[in-house]
Design a protein around this motif. Structure first.
Motif, short mmCIF file in Angstrom:
data_model
loop_
_atom_site.label_atom_id
_atom_site.label_comp_id
_atom_site.label_asym_id
_atom_site.label_seq_id
_atom_site.Cartn_x
_atom_site.Cartn_y
_atom_site.Cartn_z
N ALA A 153 -8.06 -4.22 -1.13
CA ALA A 153 -7.43 -3.46 -2.21
C ALA A 153 -5.98 -3.89 -2.36
CB ALA A 153 -7.50 -1.96 -1.93
N VAL A 154 -5.60 -4.17 -3.60
CA VAL A 154 -4.19 -4.41 -3.93
C VAL A 154 -3.67 -3.14 -4.58
CG1 VAL A 154 -2.56 -5.81 -5.23
CG2 VAL A 154 -4.61 -6.88 -4.27
N ILE A 155 -2.83 -2.42 -3.86
CA ILE A 155 -2.27 -1.16 -4.37
C ILE A 155 -0.90 -1.46 -4.96
CG2 ILE A 155 -1.49 1.15 -3.75
CD1 ILE A 155 -3.56 1.10 -1.48
N LEU A 156 -0.80 -1.29 -6.27
CA LEU A 156 0.44 -1.61 -6.96
C LEU A 156 1.35 -0.39 -7.06
CD1 LEU A 156 -1.69 -3.80 -8.24
CD2 LEU A 156 0.27 -4.29 -9.71
N LEU A 192 0.09 -3.98 -0.30
CA LEU A 192 0.99 -3.12 -1.07
C LEU A 192 1.86 -4.04 -1.92
CD1 LEU A 192 2.02 -0.19 -1.56
CD2 LEU A 192 3.83 -0.72 0.07
N ALA A 193 1.57 -4.10 -3.21
CA ALA A 193 2.30 -4.99 -4.12
C ALA A 193 3.32 -4.17 -4.90
CB ALA A 193 1.33 -5.69 -5.06
N VAL A 194 4.59 -4.33 -4.54
CA VAL A 194 5.66 -3.64 -5.27
C VAL A 194 5.96 -4.49 -6.49
CG1 VAL A 194 7.98 -2.69 -5.15
CG2 VAL A 194 6.53 -2.71 -3.11
N ASN A 195 5.49 -4.03 -7.63
CA ASN A 195 5.50 -4.82 -8.86
C ASN A 195 6.73 -4.52 -9.71
OD1 ASN A 195 4.44 -6.64 -10.71
ND2 ASN A 195 3.23 -5.08 -11.78
N LYS A 196 6.94 -5.37 -10.72
CA LYS A 196 8.04 -5.24 -11.67
C LYS A 196 9.40 -5.35 -10.98
CE LYS A 196 5.16 -2.49 -14.80
NZ LYS A 196 5.07 -1.37 -15.74
N MET A 239 4.38 -6.92 -0.31
CA MET A 239 5.02 -8.08 -0.93
C MET A 239 5.67 -7.68 -2.24
SD MET A 239 1.63 -10.31 -2.04
CE MET A 239 1.14 -10.50 -0.34
N PRO A 240 6.86 -8.23 -2.53
CA PRO A 240 7.53 -7.97 -3.81
C PRO A 240 7.02 -8.95 -4.86
CG PRO A 240 8.97 -9.26 -2.39
CD PRO A 240 7.69 -9.03 -1.62
N ILE A 241 6.57 -8.46 -5.99
CA ILE A 241 6.00 -9.35 -7.00
C ILE A 241 6.47 -8.95 -8.40
CG2 ILE A 241 3.93 -9.71 -5.60
CD1 ILE A 241 2.45 -7.97 -7.73
N SER A 242 6.25 -9.85 -9.33
CA SER A 242 6.34 -9.54 -10.75
C SER A 242 5.14 -10.17 -11.42
CB SER A 242 7.63 -10.08 -11.37
OG SER A 242 7.58 -9.96 -12.79
N GLY A 243 4.19 -9.35 -11.81
CA GLY A 243 3.01 -9.87 -12.47
C GLY A 243 3.36 -10.52 -13.80
N PHE A 244 4.38 -9.99 -14.48
CA PHE A 244 4.77 -10.50 -15.78
C PHE A 244 5.47 -11.85 -15.67
CE2 PHE A 244 7.42 -10.22 -19.74
CZ PHE A 244 6.36 -10.30 -20.62
N LYS A 245 6.38 -11.98 -14.70
CA LYS A 245 7.15 -13.21 -14.52
C LYS A 245 6.47 -14.20 -13.59
CE LYS A 245 10.80 -11.95 -16.98
NZ LYS A 245 11.25 -12.69 -18.19
N GLY A 246 5.55 -13.72 -12.75
CA GLY A 246 4.85 -14.62 -11.85
C GLY A 246 5.47 -14.76 -10.47
N ASP A 247 6.43 -13.93 -10.12
CA ASP A 247 7.10 -14.03 -8.81
C ASP A 247 6.14 -13.70 -7.68
OD1 ASP A 247 10.09 -14.47 -9.48
OD2 ASP A 247 9.52 -12.77 -10.76
N THR A 301 13.39 -13.97 -4.69
CA THR A 301 13.30 -13.10 -3.51
C THR A 301 13.45 -13.94 -2.24
OG1 THR A 301 10.89 -13.31 -3.54
CG2 THR A 301 11.84 -11.37 -4.64
N PRO A 302 14.61 -14.56 -2.04
CA PRO A 302 14.78 -15.39 -0.84
C PRO A 302 14.70 -14.59 0.45
CG PRO A 302 16.89 -15.03 -1.96
CD PRO A 302 15.82 -14.52 -2.87
N TRP A 303 14.89 -13.27 0.34
CA TRP A 303 14.84 -12.40 1.52
C TRP A 303 13.41 -12.09 1.96
CZ3 TRP A 303 12.23 -8.31 -0.55
CH2 TRP A 303 12.39 -8.07 -1.91
N TYR A 304 12.42 -12.48 1.17
CA TYR A 304 11.02 -12.23 1.52
C TYR A 304 10.41 -13.50 2.10
CZ TYR A 304 5.98 -11.56 0.90
OH TYR A 304 4.61 -11.50 1.11
N GLY A 305 9.87 -13.40 3.31
CA GLY A 305 9.31 -14.57 3.99
C GLY A 305 7.82 -14.55 4.14
#
Length: 634
Positions: free
Chosen positions: A136-139, A167-171, A204-212, A221-225
């Motif tokens: 499950a991807v929980i946004l 856990l996808a922290v989106n936007k 993970m920190p993401i942006s579905g719209f921008k593709g990050d 997000t250089p702080w995310y490894g």
């Protein structure tokens, strides 16, 4: 149809076509869902996955670009959500209503993703998508943080047995890719997750719209490894070996009998392995045999494993039907008829304890009754709340019973033999999903006692055929008056009868019940059981009850032997019933002094195909009684 942008004809030239297809055919398959609160970006994320994995055909891409401009997407950006939100209502509202399944693949793995609704009203659709998922991807919208639906969906994901959670922290693009905001959200979610038993997840920190961080690491997000979403989906281990390590189980979905020389049992192997010559047990009968052949479309196998669909033939001619389970002989599943279960209610109408529903578990379908909930779960606090019923999207724990023993295992051990749905018997609508915990002790300790004097012997002694004359109609319709006349006429003919009257029963057997819908259901259930016992004694039973619901009248009908239940509709218009109101009940109900009164503030569902229809505006009570007796004895 146009080719997807990743299609390369030269690949087929450079290598043998069969080898190329085989390499892709044998990729592992991951089923996953996206879930979370409304407008957290689930559809956009899936659209991005399809786009970046180059699984969009040229004509689809052209339509997507056109639709994006039409719905007002700024600049040259593509609205990826439109790839998934296929319903017109979804596009108009900008939300997901139905569950949308999409397929895509990478070089490492194939995927089926379910885009599930975020709105609380459609939680039932989310449960549907989660029931077969491995991950499950929980946004979470980075601007909003952890919301009620985040908690609800997380609880359901864990309840349904999904242990791989992202856990996808989106936007993140809308909060300036702030690490502080990301860390705060993850910390809050971790505190909640521990309370419901989720000890491990990847954030993970993401942006579905921008593709990050979707297909590769983002410079924003250089702080995310950690890994990108695609990388994690490609590498997350599947639990296939665990399924194979458990004892063999296969529910029979079809008895394959193409000719007189072949009789096989087809189904999907839910767990374990099976080989030719293995001893097996068929449940619920308990008969044993050995596997003679394992037949597939591509020929016979020596051995088959969980996840394969096969046809088994057995060495012995034993009874085995659709819904039965073929299992390892030395470690079979249980058979029981009473359980404790978690129930997720999915219908707009509240659950009615005691009402009969169809329970479908695998290929088995039985009649089931759910008792009043032990408690309801508050998904925000996990508090156990007292409840008399379950409303839409409520989650509770209750005992239930079925009309015959079914083969099962606890849902925690086997989804296929532990997960079920409840179906309304009149509308065929799915009203709930559930997970069996364990069988109740009385299911093993209480057994039918064989009697030497049978119900046929009782009836022969009385020289009559048992029957139930079930009178139904509004209060004041004349049920008791006509029922009393019928019994008098039958008594003069030396028939052995007993009259069960609604008011009289409430002085004793049902004195603890009120007039809510749930109490009315239980009232009729008890009367039905008593009527059945009386027919076993060879009696002609006459009942006079409003019995307002078709479902409960149908439940009583199915308790009886075929042809023994005769429904008698005492049909009187509401205005006429009020005019005859000798007890003054309608007047009190109209004045608001009497709640849950049938015909006023509680519904009456008239019979659709009653065996006897009595129009009291055209017949006297004496004439009506003559019609009923003639129909009974004719």
């Amino acid at each position: 149809m146009s080719e997807p942008s990743s299609y390369r004809p030269e690949a087929l030239i450079a290598e043998d076509i069969d080898a190329y297809l085989a390499r892709h055919q044998h990729k592992s398959l991951l089923r996953f869902i996206t879930c979370g609160s409304v407008d957290d970006g689930k559809s956009t994320l899936i659209g991005r996955l399809l786009y970046d994995s180059k699984m969009i055909f040229e004509d689809q891409l052209a339509a997507l670009e056109s639709d994006s401009k039409r719905v007002g997407t700024q600049g040259q950006e593509i609205d990826f959500a439109l790839l998934v939100d296929g319903l017109a209502a979804e596009r108009e509202q900008g939300i997901t209503i139905d569950v949308a399944y999409r397929f895509f693949a990478t070089e490492k793995r194939k995927f089926i993703v379910a885009d599930t609704p975020g709105h609380e009203q459609y939680t039932r659709n989310m449960v549907t998508g989660a029931s077969t998922a491995d991950l499950a991807v929980i946004l979470i919208d980075a601007r909003k943080g952890v919301l009620t639906q985040t908690r609800r969906h997380s609880y359901l994901v864990h309840l349904l047995g999904i242990r791989n959670i992202v856990l996808a922290v989106n936007k993140m693009d809308l909060v300036g890719y702030s690490q502080d905001i990301f860390d705060t959200i993850v910390g809050e979610y971790r505190d909640f997750a521990r309370t419901i038993g989720i000890d491990d997840f990847i954030a993970m920190p993401i942006s579905g719209f921008k593709g990050d961080n979707i297909t590769g690491p983002s410079s924003n997000t250089p702080w995310y490894g950690g890994p990108s979403l695609i990388a994690h989906l490609e590498d997350v281990p599947l639990d296939e070996t665990a399924d194979q390590a458990r004892p063999f189980r296969m529910a029979v979905q079809w008895v394959n009998r193409p000719n007189l020389d072949f009789r096989g049992f087809s189904g999907l192997i839910a767990s374990g392995t099976v080989a030719r010559g293995d001893p097996v047990r068929v449940l619920p009968s308990g008969r044993t045999s050995t596997v003679a052949r394992i037949v597939t479309l591509d020929g016979d196998l020596d051995r088959a494993v969980a996840g394969q669909s096969v046809t088994l033939t057995l060495s012995d001619e034993i009874d085995c039907s659709r819904g039965d389970v073929i299992a390892a002989a030395d470690s079979p599943p249980q058979v029981a008829d009473q359980f404790e279960a978690t129930i997720i209610w999915m219908a707009d109408e509240a659950m009615l304890p005691g009402r009969a529903y169809w329970l479908k578990i695998g290929a088995q379908t039985v009649s089931a009754q759910v008792q009043a909930p032990k408690y309801q779960v508050n998904v925000n606090t996990l508090e156990h709340l007292a409840a008399k019923t379950l409303e839409l999207n409520a989650i509770g724990v209750a005992n239930l019973s079925v009309d015959r023993g079914i083969v099962f295992e606890a849902y925690a051990d086997n989804r296929d033999l532990g997960g079920f749905i409840l179906i309304d018997r009149l509308t065929n609508a799915t009203v709930a999903a559930g997970m069996l915990h364990f069988s109740l002790r009385r299911a093993q300790n209480v057994h039918w006692q064989a009697m030497d004097v049978t119900r046929e012997a009782h009836a022969a002694l009385k020289n009559q055929k048992p029957a139930v004359l079930w009178f139904t109609g509004l209060s004041g319709a004349g049920k008791s008056t006509i029922a009393n006349l019928v019994e008098k006429k039958l008594a003069r003919m030396n028939r052995h009868t007993f009259l069960l009257d609604g008011d009289n029963v409430r002085h004793g057997l049902n004195k603890d019940l009120g007039f809510t819908d749930a109490d009315r259901v239980e009232n009729i259930r008890r009367v039905g059981e008593v009527a059945k016992l009386m027919t076993d004694a060879g009696l002609i039973v006459i009942t006079a009850f409003i019995s307002p619901f078709r479902a409960e009248r149908q439940m009583v009908r199915q308790m009886m032997a075929p042809g023994e239940f005769i429904e008698v509709h005492i049909d009187t218009p509401l205005a006429e019933a009020e005019r005859r109101d000798v007890k003054g009940l309608y007047a009190k109900a109209r004045a608001g002094q009497l709640k849950n009164f049938t015909g006023i503030d509680s519904p009456y569902e008239p019979p659709e195909e009653a065996e006897i229809h009595i129009d009291t505006t055209g017949l006297t009570p004496e004439q009506a009684a003559d019609v009923i007796v003639e129909r009974l004895l004719g």
